[in-house]
Design an enzyme around this catalytic site. Structure first.
Site, PDB file in Angstrom:
ATOM      1  N   GLY A 223      34.804 -63.867   4.420  1.00  0.00           N
ATOM      2  CA  GLY A 223      33.672 -64.488   3.721  1.00  0.00           C
ATOM      3  C   GLY A 223      32.773 -63.546   2.952  1.00  0.00           C
ATOM      4  O   GLY A 223      32.090 -63.950   2.015  1.00  0.00           O
TER       5      GLY A 223
ATOM      6  N   ASP B 187      28.637 -63.432   5.410  1.00  0.00           N
ATOM      7  CA  ASP B 187      28.339 -64.532   4.478  1.00  0.00           C
ATOM      8  C   ASP B 187      27.260 -65.461   5.028  1.00  0.00           C
ATOM      9  O   ASP B 187      26.334 -65.830   4.330  1.00  0.00           O
ATOM     10  CB  ASP B 187      29.613 -65.304   4.097  1.00  0.00           C
ATOM     11  CG  ASP B 187      30.410 -65.821   5.310  1.00  0.00           C
ATOM     12  OD1 ASP B 187      30.010 -65.553   6.473  1.00  0.00           O
ATOM     13  OD2 ASP B 187      31.436 -66.481   5.087  1.00  0.00           O
TER      14      ASP B 187
ATOM     15  N   ASP C 239      25.397 -68.410  11.602  1.00  0.00           N
ATOM     16  CA  ASP C 239      25.347 -69.810  12.019  1.00  0.00           C
ATOM     17  C   ASP C 239      24.989 -69.869  13.506  1.00  0.00           C
ATOM     18  O   ASP C 239      23.827 -69.707  13.859  1.00  0.00           O
ATOM     19  CB  ASP C 239      26.715 -70.432  11.694  1.00  0.00           C
ATOM     20  CG  ASP C 239      26.778 -71.925  11.892  1.00  0.00           C
ATOM     21  OD1 ASP C 239      25.775 -72.598  11.634  1.00  0.00           O
ATOM     22  OD2 ASP C 239      27.849 -72.433  12.302  1.00  0.00           O
TER      23      ASP C 239
END
Ligand code: IMP
Ligand code: MG
Length: 181
Positions: free
Chosen positions: A46, A102, A105
């Site tokens: 990513g 990236d 989360d």
């Protein structure tokens, strides 16, 4: 068929991304000005678009290295089980490490990597993530640098994928839920 019709909403345009990534690069250049051996550690896959841009906005010398870890399969949430698939090519003993990600989360990936790397005697380890989704955090890990705080939606583009697609979209958008439901 193009990819645009799978996007519900554009969150950050190419222009907005460049402006913010330039700011991050300038800030990192200031913060690490007097440091020797700075290494950007990109978390594949990513990171590849973000790191290519970020690194060109950093004006101090730095090394580039990469790691690859498994976290997501085809779904849209973290398995919690992390495994190193590709380790660093060079040692980080005494280096100032900046992990380039990236999106932050659940925090599972970064929490794991910080633990793994902390025993390798780096001079410092910081996290630089393009996107941060703090609402979804389950591990106590915070970004030292972040580009944008994003709402709890599944986003793609500028390196971020769904099932290995959409990484090459030049902007970041919210994926239409019907694509993954
Ligand atoms: P974490 O371990 O839950 O923090 O997840 C981090 C990884 O999950 C990122 O490196 C991404 O590959 C992936 N991920 C999390 N949210 C998204 C999203 O909205 N779009 C695409 N990939 C995501
Ligand atoms: Mg991914």
């Amino acid at each position: 068929m193009g990819m645009d019709q799978d996007i519900a909403e554009v969150l950050y345009s190419e222009k907005q991304l460049q402006r913010r990534v330039a700011e991050l690069g300038a800030q990192i250049s200031r913060d690490y000005e007097d440091k020797e051996d700075v290494v950007l550690v990109g978390i594949l896959r990513g990171c590849y678009v973000f790191m290519a841009d970020l690194s060109r906005y950093i004006t101090i010398p730095c090394r580039m290295d990469f790691m690859s870890v498994s976290s997501y399969g085809k779904g849209t949430s973290s398995s919690g089980q992390i495994e190193i698939k590709k380790d660093l090519s060079d040692t980080i003993n005494g280096s100032h490490v900046i992990l380039v990600e990236d999106i932050l989360d659940s925090g599972n990936t970064m929490d794991y990597l910080k633990k793994v790397l902390s025993v390798r005697n780096a001079a410092s380890i910081r996290i630089c993530t393009l996107l941060d989704k703090p609402e979804r955090r389950t591990k106590p890990v915070a970004a030292d640098y972040y580009g944008f705080l994003v709402p709890d939606a599944f986003v793609v583009g500028y390196g971020l994928d769904y099932a290995e697609k959409y990484r090459n979209l030049p902007y970041i958008g919210i994926l239409k839920p019907e694509i993954y439901e």
